[in-house]
Design a protein around this motif. Structure first.
Motif, short mmCIF file in Angstrom:
data_model
loop_
_atom_site.label_atom_id
_atom_site.label_comp_id
_atom_site.label_asym_id
_atom_site.label_seq_id
_atom_site.Cartn_x
_atom_site.Cartn_y
_atom_site.Cartn_z
N ASP A 1 0.76 -1.35 -0.10
CA ASP A 1 0.05 0.06 -0.10
C ASP A 1 0.83 1.18 0.02
OD1 ASP A 1 -2.70 1.09 0.37
OD2 ASP A 1 -1.80 1.91 2.09
N GLU A 2 0.48 2.52 -0.75
CA GLU A 2 1.31 3.49 -0.83
C GLU A 2 1.13 4.17 0.54
OE1 GLU A 2 3.09 6.68 -3.00
OE2 GLU A 2 2.66 4.70 -3.41
N THR A 3 0.12 4.22 1.20
CA THR A 3 0.03 4.72 2.55
C THR A 3 1.10 4.32 3.62
OG1 THR A 3 -2.43 5.26 2.07
CG2 THR A 3 -1.65 5.48 4.65
N GLU B 1 -4.58 12.77 -0.02
CA GLU B 1 -3.27 13.03 -0.72
C GLU B 1 -2.10 12.43 0.22
OE1 GLU B 1 -2.87 17.22 -1.36
OE2 GLU B 1 -3.66 16.71 -3.54
N GLU B 2 -2.20 12.60 1.55
CA GLU B 2 -1.24 12.17 2.60
C GLU B 2 -1.96 11.48 3.87
OE1 GLU B 2 2.68 13.50 4.87
OE2 GLU B 2 2.17 14.63 2.78
N THR C 1 -4.45 14.08 8.31
CA THR C 1 -4.55 13.79 6.89
C THR C 1 -4.82 14.67 5.97
OG1 THR C 1 -5.45 11.42 7.76
CG2 THR C 1 -5.73 12.29 5.33
N LYS C 2 -3.98 14.79 4.80
CA LYS C 2 -4.01 15.87 3.75
C LYS C 2 -5.12 15.38 2.74
CE LYS C 2 0.45 17.73 4.31
NZ LYS C 2 1.75 17.67 3.82
N LEU C 3 -6.08 16.23 2.46
CA LEU C 3 -7.13 16.20 1.47
C LEU C 3 -7.21 17.24 0.33
CD1 LEU C 3 -8.58 15.25 4.42
CD2 LEU C 3 -10.15 14.11 2.68
N ARG C 4 -7.74 17.00 -0.77
CA ARG C 4 -7.77 17.97 -1.90
C ARG C 4 -9.45 17.88 -2.39
NH1 ARG C 4 -4.87 21.31 -4.81
NH2 ARG C 4 -2.98 20.22 -4.06
N THR C 5 -10.15 18.85 -2.36
CA THR C 5 -11.60 18.81 -2.69
C THR C 5 -11.61 19.01 -4.09
OG1 THR C 5 -12.00 21.32 -2.56
CG2 THR C 5 -12.16 20.14 -0.42
#
Length: 281
Positions: free
Chosen positions: A62-64, A146-147, A153-157
């Motif tokens: 997994d990337e995470t 995103e991360e 945790t980073k998100l993008r709407t």
């Protein structure tokens, strides 16, 4: 009592010699500490990139978790370097460990909320209700991951807005993951006049669905009557697409449904005009 000039001179010379020795000794220690910090920082960055790249060669890893383990290695090396630097100045390792333990206890009591975020971050990384690149909705928070860090945790709407959400917030609420299953269902509803041929309207909707390559054949698309009004009939087209094609396919299908109904002569009734109210004298 008179001071002997010769004894005072000898004492000053001895003090200056000792001070000079200390300056030379600590200068070498300071230079060594700076070099050790620079080398340790470079080694930590190199180790982080190596671990990240190495785990990427493992199929299905997994990337995470790649981000998590690489960061753990980096910070572990940096902590070790700091302990070694303090050892350059004669600080005992046992004292450092004891000081870190005491500081950790004090910080833990002062930052209970932060520790809850760390615990939530570990649970998110372990259970993985979402991964990097997936679109999720948690309470009032929605966006693409995103991360995933230990604290937040980073998100993008979809509007491109950056969101930094505490892990505790994401862990304590139900997670709606729109990407995980790989497919999504879409319902398109159209109201037509009750005087139109309903079977013809359903066939028209099915025709545009079957002509679209992004619409999955299994489950097969269906068209059905969803509701009845005084002078209208509500038809619904239900189909499945991949999660990545959901929005683009929905936009195209709505447009094609309108154009197809116009070509078939199936009218979509307009709302009745508003009757102006008359004032009572």
């Amino acid at each position: 009592m008179p001071i002997d000039p010769q004894s005072a001179l000898i004492t000053i010379q001895a003090g200056l010699a000792q001070l000079s020795s200390l300056i030379v000794s600590y200068s070498f220690s300071a230079i060594g500490a700076v070099i050790l910090l620079i080398v340790g920082y470079l080694v930590a960055g190199l180790a982080e990139r190596s671990i990240y790249a190495g785990l990427g060669h493992i199929h299905g890893f997994d990337e995470t978790l790649r981000h998590f383990f690489s960061q753990v290695v980096r910070y572990g090396i940096l902590i070790l370097v700091v302990i070694m630097v303090l050892g350059q100045f004669g600080v005992q390792t046992a004292s450092i460990i004891a000081a870190i333990g005491a500081a950790g206890l004090a910080i833990g009591l002062a930052l209970q909320g932060t520790l809850q975020n760390i615990a939530a971050g570990i649970m998110l990384l372990a259970l993985r209700p979402f991964r990097i690149g997936e679109y999720v909705e948690v309470g009032a928070i929605a966006g693409s991951i995103e991360e995933i860090g230990l604290f937040a945790t980073k998100l993008r709407t979809v509007e491109g807005i950056y969101i930094l959400a505490p892990n505790q917030t994401l862990w304590n609420q139900p997670v709606r993951n729109f990407t995980r299953n790989g497919v999504r269902r879409t319902d398109i509803s159209v109201s037509i006049g009750s005087w139109n041929d309903i079977d013809r309207g359903q066939k028209t909707l099915l025709a545009i669905a079957n002509a679209e390559k992004r619409v999955r054949r299994e489950p097969a698309p269906i068209a059905f009557i969803a509701g009845l009004g005084e002078s209208t009939v509500s038809l619904t087209l239900r189909y499945w697409t991949s999660a990545a094609d959901y929005f683009a396919t929905q936009i195209d299908m709505i447009k094609r449904a309108k154009l197809a109904f116009d070509n078939e002569g199936i009218s979509i009734p307009l709302p009745p005009p508003e009757i102006p109210s008359q004032e009572v004298p």
